[in-house]
Structures are given as C-alpha cells and as structure tokens.
Design an enzyme around this catalytic site. Sequence first.
Site, PDB file in Angstrom:
ATOM      1  N   GLU A  48       0.822  -1.223   0.000  1.00 62.35           N
ATOM      2  CA  GLU A  48       0.000   0.000   0.000  1.00 62.35           C
ATOM      3  C   GLU A  48       0.851   1.266   0.000  1.00 62.35           C
ATOM      4  O   GLU A  48       0.540   2.228  -0.702  1.00 62.35           O
ATOM      5  CB  GLU A  48      -0.973   0.003   1.176  1.00 62.35           C
ATOM      6  N   ILE A  49       1.927   1.280   0.770  1.00 63.45           N
ATOM      7  CA  ILE A  49       2.801   2.459   0.806  1.00 63.45           C
ATOM      8  C   ILE A  49       3.496   2.646  -0.540  1.00 63.45           C
ATOM      9  O   ILE A  49       3.719   3.775  -0.985  1.00 63.45           O
ATOM     10  CB  ILE A  49       3.791   2.381   1.986  1.00 63.45           C
TER      11      ILE A  49
END
Length: 183
Positions: free
Chosen positions: A140-141
């Site tokens: 996600e990052i």
Amino acid sequence: MNQDKPYYQIVYAPNDIFKKQAEYIDIVDDNIRTIVDKMLQNLHIERAVGLGANMVGILKRIAVVDLHENNKSSPIVFINPNITYFSEEKQTFIEGSLSFPGIEASITRSKAIKVKYLDYNGNKQELAAEGFLATVIQHEIEYLNGKTFLDSLSKLKRDTLLKKMLKHIKLHPPHIHGSGCRH
C-alpha cells in the site's frame, strides 16, 4: 466520484495517478477522517486487505489495512506512513490489487518492517510488522510512493499481465458490490 456515497469508486490501471507521489497531510481533520471512513467502507465492500488513497483517486498519503484475522475486523489507518526499517530477510507472496483486477504476481519483499505514521486521530504511531501484514503495508505504501506491485517485474511479465487485466475488465467490468450485485 460521487461524494454522497459512503464509499469511493476504485480507479483502475492504467492510470497516471499510480505514477505520482501522494501528498503529505498537514492536519488530520474531519475531512481526512471522512476520506478514511469511505476507504474503510471500500475495504469492507470489496473484501480487500489494503487500500491506498490514490486507488480511489485521492492523491493523499493515506492507506488503510485490515487483515480480518479470525473473521474479525481490525483496521489500521496509516496517514503519512514512512517505513523506517526493512529487514534483510525476504518473503514472497502472490499479490493482487483492486486497481489491477484479474491479475496476480509473486512479489518478494522484506519479511519485517517498522513504519511510522499518524493514526485516525492524528496521533503519532510506530508499528513493527512481519509476515503478511508487512507485505500488505509495503504494497500500500508503494502505491503512495508512485509505484505499483507490477513495477518490480520485468517489462515482458508486466506487459503480459496488463494485457490479461484489460481482457479481464472487458469480460468482467469492475463494479462496487452492493444491493444490486448478483454475485
């Protein structure tokens, strides 16, 4: 994007938003919490484990994760997340994405990480994660940093998967699951 709905429409690849760095958030206020609440609703509706804000068309450093362990929801909200430690030990999982429907790829990442972030209320937090949780957070990052899980693959593999995805979208147009959904 309809602001009246309790969720967002997912943005599908190819889209330039996935090549852009998400913007840092100065203040966690009700506007940011509304974004988070809608993202969490997307996570629940789509039965997903993670979502970056750019996946719903918002270029802000927000990610939400919920592994639904033991059939129990335990969401983690990451605002302005920054990974401060990556273990040298690696692990490989098959990864997919709501923004890349119909395709998956084996991706190798650090087995353990530490991440600093602000929570739903704007409080500073630090989390040590390992295993599948570490993989989901890194995934996600990575979106917030202007990359996707396909960027680590060879051009040939990436192009093959993107063709497969476009064929999948043509046969199975993406939609938000809801009361009108028949599956």
